[in-house]
Design a protein around this motif. Structure first.
Motif, PDB file in Angstrom:
ATOM      1  N   LEU A   1       0.837  -1.207   0.000  1.00  0.00           N
ATOM      2  CA  LEU A   1       0.000   0.000   0.000  1.00  0.00           C
ATOM      3  C   LEU A   1       0.867   1.251   0.000  1.00  0.00           C
ATOM      4  O   LEU A   1       0.596   2.203  -0.742  1.00  0.00           O
ATOM      5  N   VAL A   2       1.910   1.262   0.795  1.00  0.00           N
ATOM      6  CA  VAL A   2       2.820   2.419   0.836  1.00  0.00           C
ATOM      7  C   VAL A   2       3.480   2.606  -0.533  1.00  0.00           C
ATOM      8  O   VAL A   2       3.605   3.729  -1.028  1.00  0.00           O
ATOM      9  N   ILE A   3       3.873   1.520  -1.166  1.00  0.00           N
ATOM     10  CA  ILE A   3       4.462   1.602  -2.511  1.00  0.00           C
ATOM     11  C   ILE A   3       3.444   2.153  -3.495  1.00  0.00           C
ATOM     12  O   ILE A   3       3.758   3.013  -4.333  1.00  0.00           O
ATOM     13  N   PHE A   4       2.188   1.692  -3.392  1.00  0.00           N
ATOM     14  CA  PHE A   4       1.118   2.189  -4.248  1.00  0.00           C
ATOM     15  C   PHE A   4       0.916   3.694  -4.037  1.00  0.00           C
ATOM     16  O   PHE A   4       0.790   4.457  -5.006  1.00  0.00           O
TER      17      PHE A   4
ATOM     18  N   ASN B   1       3.234  16.485   5.465  1.00  0.00           N
ATOM     19  CA  ASN B   1       2.703  15.891   6.697  1.00  0.00           C
ATOM     20  C   ASN B   1       1.841  14.653   6.491  1.00  0.00           C
ATOM     21  O   ASN B   1       1.130  14.237   7.400  1.00  0.00           O
ATOM     22  N   VAL B   2       1.872  14.075   5.316  1.00  0.00           N
ATOM     23  CA  VAL B   2       1.025  12.913   5.058  1.00  0.00           C
ATOM     24  C   VAL B   2       1.563  11.650   5.732  1.00  0.00           C
ATOM     25  O   VAL B   2       0.794  10.742   6.043  1.00  0.00           O
ATOM     26  N   VAL B   3       2.866  11.592   5.991  1.00  0.00           N
ATOM     27  CA  VAL B   3       3.457  10.387   6.583  1.00  0.00           C
ATOM     28  C   VAL B   3       2.843  10.109   7.957  1.00  0.00           C
ATOM     29  O   VAL B   3       2.480   8.966   8.268  1.00  0.00           O
ATOM     30  N   GLY B   4       2.705  11.122   8.771  1.00  0.00           N
ATOM     31  CA  GLY B   4       2.098  10.940  10.091  1.00  0.00           C
ATOM     32  C   GLY B   4       0.671  10.442   9.996  1.00  0.00           C
ATOM     33  O   GLY B   4       0.238   9.589  10.786  1.00  0.00           O
ATOM     34  N   TYR B   5      -0.066  10.958   9.034  1.00  0.00           N
ATOM     35  CA  TYR B   5      -1.452  10.522   8.846  1.00  0.00           C
ATOM     36  C   TYR B   5      -1.506   9.055   8.427  1.00  0.00           C
ATOM     37  O   TYR B   5      -2.289   8.276   8.963  1.00  0.00           O
ATOM     38  N   ILE B   6      -0.648   8.673   7.491  1.00  0.00           N
ATOM     39  CA  ILE B   6      -0.627   7.286   7.020  1.00  0.00           C
ATOM     40  C   ILE B   6      -0.172   6.355   8.141  1.00  0.00           C
ATOM     41  O   ILE B   6      -0.671   5.236   8.262  1.00  0.00           O
TER      42      ILE B   6
ATOM     43  N   ALA C   1       9.327   5.458  10.996  1.00  0.00           N
ATOM     44  CA  ALA C   1      10.566   4.804  10.563  1.00  0.00           C
ATOM     45  C   ALA C   1      10.266   3.662   9.603  1.00  0.00           C
ATOM     46  O   ALA C   1      10.971   3.481   8.601  1.00  0.00           O
ATOM     47  N   THR C   2       9.212   2.909   9.878  1.00  0.00           N
ATOM     48  CA  THR C   2       8.827   1.808   8.991  1.00  0.00           C
ATOM     49  C   THR C   2       8.456   2.334   7.614  1.00  0.00           C
ATOM     50  O   THR C   2       8.918   1.811   6.592  1.00  0.00           O
ATOM     51  N   ILE C   3       7.642   3.374   7.587  1.00  0.00           N
ATOM     52  CA  ILE C   3       7.233   3.939   6.290  1.00  0.00           C
ATOM     53  C   ILE C   3       8.438   4.487   5.545  1.00  0.00           C
ATOM     54  O   ILE C   3       8.596   4.247   4.352  1.00  0.00           O
ATOM     55  N   TYR C   4       9.307   5.213   6.244  1.00  0.00           N
ATOM     56  CA  TYR C   4      10.489   5.763   5.577  1.00  0.00           C
ATOM     57  C   TYR C   4      11.422   4.658   5.070  1.00  0.00           C
ATOM     58  O   TYR C   4      12.025   4.793   4.012  1.00  0.00           O
TER      59      TYR C   4
ATOM     60  N   ALA D   1      13.495   1.892   0.273  1.00  0.00           N
ATOM     61  CA  ALA D   1      13.696   0.692  -0.566  1.00  0.00           C
ATOM     62  C   ALA D   1      13.093   0.881  -1.949  1.00  0.00           C
ATOM     63  O   ALA D   1      13.672   0.448  -2.955  1.00  0.00           O
ATOM     64  N   VAL D   2      11.953   1.551  -2.011  1.00  0.00           N
ATOM     65  CA  VAL D   2      11.286   1.766  -3.301  1.00  0.00           C
ATOM     66  C   VAL D   2      12.030   2.802  -4.134  1.00  0.00           C
ATOM     67  O   VAL D   2      12.189   2.648  -5.356  1.00  0.00           O
ATOM     68  N   ARG D   3      12.475   3.849  -3.500  1.00  0.00           N
ATOM     69  CA  ARG D   3      13.102   4.963  -4.228  1.00  0.00           C
ATOM     70  C   ARG D   3      14.503   4.647  -4.710  1.00  0.00           C
ATOM     71  O   ARG D   3      15.013   5.319  -5.587  1.00  0.00           O
ATOM     72  N   ASN D   4      15.154   3.642  -4.147  1.00  0.00           N
ATOM     73  CA  ASN D   4      16.513   3.273  -4.560  1.00  0.00           C
ATOM     74  C   ASN D   4      16.514   2.228  -5.630  1.00  0.00           C
ATOM     75  O   ASN D   4      15.799   1.556  -6.048  1.00  0.00           O
TER      76      ASN D   4
END
Length: 107
Positions: A68-71, A82-87, A96-99, A104-107
């Motif tokens: 879902l995060v990749i999507f 500020n969307v990271v906190g909401y997600i 930290a998990t989301i980042y 991993a996706v961005r690299n």
């Protein structure tokens, strides 16, 4: 206090001419900025993912949350401030998990 009266009719006619010449639609506005809030836009993107996978938010596994995060990254959701906190609160995961998933996706 000074009051200045100025006839803006020439400016209005110039505006109308340029609008017709350039074929500008004054009513067109970006949908994300004007029709809804960023939370609604994010929720719609999450719902879109859940409906394609035919799963409920409460039934997401850790791997499903990562997908879902990749999507959401592909949808451009993480460009919103500020969307990271909401997600994090929606998915019940840490920032930290989301980042880490995003890294991993961005690299």
């Amino acid at each position: 206090m000074i009051c200045i009266n100025y006839n803006i009719e020439p400016l209005e006619s110039l505006h109308d001419f340029l609008k017709s010449f350039l074929h500008v639609n004054a009513e067109a506005k970006p949908s994300v900025l004007f029709s809804q809030s960023w939370r609604e836009h994010t929720d719609e993107a999450i719902e879109k993912y859940l409906s394609t996978k035919n799963i409920a938010l409460s039934g997401l596994s850790s791997e499903d949350k990562k997908e879902l995060v990749i999507f959401l990254e592909r949808e451009g959701i993480f460009a919103i401030r500020n969307v990271v906190g909401y997600i994090c609160s929606v998915l019940n995961v840490s920032k930290a998990t989301i980042y880490n998933w995003l890294k991993a996706v961005r690299n």
